[in-house]
Design a protein around this motif. Structure first.
Motif, PDB file in Angstrom:
ATOM      1  N   SER A  20       0.850  -1.190   0.000  1.00 51.60           N
ATOM      2  CA  SER A  20       0.000   0.000   0.000  1.00 51.60           C
ATOM      3  C   SER A  20       0.883   1.235   0.000  1.00 51.60           C
ATOM      4  O   SER A  20       1.997   1.211   0.537  1.00 51.60           O
ATOM      5  CB  SER A  20      -0.895   0.032   1.247  1.00 51.60           C
ATOM      6  OG  SER A  20      -1.734  -1.081   1.317  1.00 51.60           O
ATOM      7  N   CYS A  21       0.378   2.294  -0.579  1.00 55.21           N
ATOM      8  CA  CYS A  21       1.096   3.566  -0.564  1.00 55.21           C
ATOM      9  C   CYS A  21       0.072   4.661  -0.344  1.00 55.21           C
ATOM     10  O   CYS A  21      -0.768   4.912  -1.208  1.00 55.21           O
ATOM     11  CB  CYS A  21       1.846   3.778  -1.863  1.00 55.21           C
ATOM     12  SG  CYS A  21       2.673   5.386  -1.964  1.00 55.21           S
ATOM     13  N   ALA A  22       0.135   5.277   0.821  1.00 55.75           N
ATOM     14  CA  ALA A  22      -0.813   6.322   1.181  1.00 55.75           C
ATOM     15  C   ALA A  22      -0.218   7.690   0.890  1.00 55.75           C
ATOM     16  O   ALA A  22       0.883   8.000   1.350  1.00 55.75           O
ATOM     17  CB  ALA A  22      -1.173   6.209   2.655  1.00 55.75           C
ATOM     18  N   ARG A  71      -6.081   1.499  -7.171  1.00 53.31           N
ATOM     19  CA  ARG A  71      -6.043   2.685  -6.328  1.00 53.31           C
ATOM     20  C   ARG A  71      -7.428   2.981  -5.786  1.00 53.31           C
ATOM     21  O   ARG A  71      -8.446   2.617  -6.392  1.00 53.31           O
ATOM     22  CB  ARG A  71      -5.490   3.885  -7.084  1.00 53.31           C
ATOM     23  CG  ARG A  71      -6.342   4.346  -8.261  1.00 53.31           C
ATOM     24  CD  ARG A  71      -5.622   5.412  -9.072  1.00 53.31           C
ATOM     25  NE  ARG A  71      -5.506   6.677  -8.356  1.00 53.31           N
ATOM     26  CZ  ARG A  71      -4.686   7.656  -8.710  1.00 53.31           C
ATOM     27  NH1 ARG A  71      -3.872   7.510  -9.754  1.00 53.31           N
ATOM     28  NH2 ARG A  71      -4.652   8.788  -8.026  1.00 53.31           N
ATOM     29  N   LYS A  75      -9.414   7.012  -0.391  1.00 54.81           N
ATOM     30  CA  LYS A  75      -8.447   6.720   0.675  1.00 54.81           C
ATOM     31  C   LYS A  75      -7.055   7.234   0.336  1.00 54.81           C
ATOM     32  O   LYS A  75      -6.106   6.989   1.095  1.00 54.81           O
ATOM     33  CB  LYS A  75      -8.397   5.216   0.942  1.00 54.81           C
ATOM     34  CG  LYS A  75      -9.699   4.637   1.477  1.00 54.81           C
ATOM     35  CD  LYS A  75      -9.570   3.156   1.765  1.00 54.81           C
ATOM     36  CE  LYS A  75     -10.862   2.604   2.340  1.00 54.81           C
ATOM     37  NZ  LYS A  75     -10.781   1.149   2.621  1.00 54.81           N
ATOM     38  N   THR A  77      -4.860   6.193  -1.670  1.00 54.91           N
ATOM     39  CA  THR A  77      -3.944   5.063  -1.557  1.00 54.91           C
ATOM     40  C   THR A  77      -3.879   4.294  -2.874  1.00 54.91           C
ATOM     41  O   THR A  77      -4.904   4.109  -3.533  1.00 54.91           O
ATOM     42  CB  THR A  77      -4.391   4.122  -0.428  1.00 54.91           C
ATOM     43  OG1 THR A  77      -4.403   4.838   0.809  1.00 54.91           O
ATOM     44  CG2 THR A  77      -3.441   2.937  -0.293  1.00 54.91           C
ATOM     45  N   TYR A  79      -2.351   0.582  -4.445  1.00 52.16           N
ATOM     46  CA  TYR A  79      -2.014  -0.755  -3.979  1.00 52.16           C
ATOM     47  C   TYR A  79      -1.257  -1.525  -5.059  1.00 52.16           C
ATOM     48  O   TYR A  79      -1.409  -1.259  -6.248  1.00 52.16           O
ATOM     49  CB  TYR A  79      -3.284  -1.525  -3.632  1.00 52.16           C
ATOM     50  CG  TYR A  79      -4.168  -0.849  -2.622  1.00 52.16           C
ATOM     51  CD1 TYR A  79      -5.255  -0.080  -3.035  1.00 52.16           C
ATOM     52  CD2 TYR A  79      -3.921  -0.960  -1.257  1.00 52.16           C
ATOM     53  CE1 TYR A  79      -6.076   0.545  -2.109  1.00 52.16           C
ATOM     54  CE2 TYR A  79      -4.730  -0.331  -0.335  1.00 52.16           C
ATOM     55  CZ  TYR A  79      -5.811   0.413  -0.767  1.00 52.16           C
ATOM     56  OH  TYR A  79      -6.618   1.044   0.154  1.00 52.16           O
TER      57      TYR A  79
END
Length: 122
Positions: A20-22, A71, A75, A77, A79
Motif C-alpha cells: 500500500s502507498c498512502a 487505487r 483513501k 492510496t 495498492y
C-alpha cells in the motif's frame, strides 16, 4: 507531500503480498501513480502504473499476470497486489506519483515514497 509505502515483508516463493502507498499533502486523484523496485546492485526498475481514475494500467513484462495495481482515491492510496512471488522479485519497492503519466524510466517523477522491502525466499 508524503507517499508512505507499507506492506513489505518476507514471503516464500509462490506466496503473496499486498503493498500500500498512502499519499498526503497532494490532491491524490489528480496524480498518476505507480510502483518501481530496486534490487541490490541493480538499477531501479519500473513495475506498474495506473492512471488517475484507474482506467489505464500498464505493467512490466516481468510481473504481468502476477501483479495487480489498483487505487482508491477516497483513501488516497495505491495498492500493488503481488501473487506467485519469485525470488527475483526481491527488492525495495517504491511508489511514485506524477501529474503526468508515470514514465517507465522513472525520470522526472514529481514525488517518490521511501520504499518498503520485499524479500522472497526460495
Amino acid at each position: 507531500v508524503q507517499l508512505q509505502a507499507s506492506g513489505g515483508g518476507l514471503v516464500q516463493a509462490g506466496g503473496s503480498l499486498r503493498l500500500s502507498c498512502a499519499g498526503s499533502g497532494l490532491t491524490f486523484s489528480t496524480y498518476s501513480t505507480g510502483w518501481f523496485r530496486q534490487a541490490p546492485g541493480k538499477e531501479r526498475e519500473f513495475v506498474a502504473r495506473i492512471g488517475r481514475i484507474s482506467i489505464s494500467t500498464y505493467y512490466a513484462d516481468s510481473v504481468k499476470g502476477r501483479f495487480t495495481i489498483s487505487r482508491d482515491n477516497a483513501k488516497t492510496t495505491v495498492y500493488l497486489q503481488m501473487n506467485s512471488l519469485k525470488p527475483e522479485d526481491t527488492a525495495v519497492y517504491y511508489c511514485a506519483a506524477d501529474r503526468a503519466t508515470i514514465s517507465t524510466n522513472g525520470y522526472g517523477i514529481d514525488y517518490w515514497g521511501k520504499g518498503t522491502q520485499v524479500t522472497v525466499s526460495s
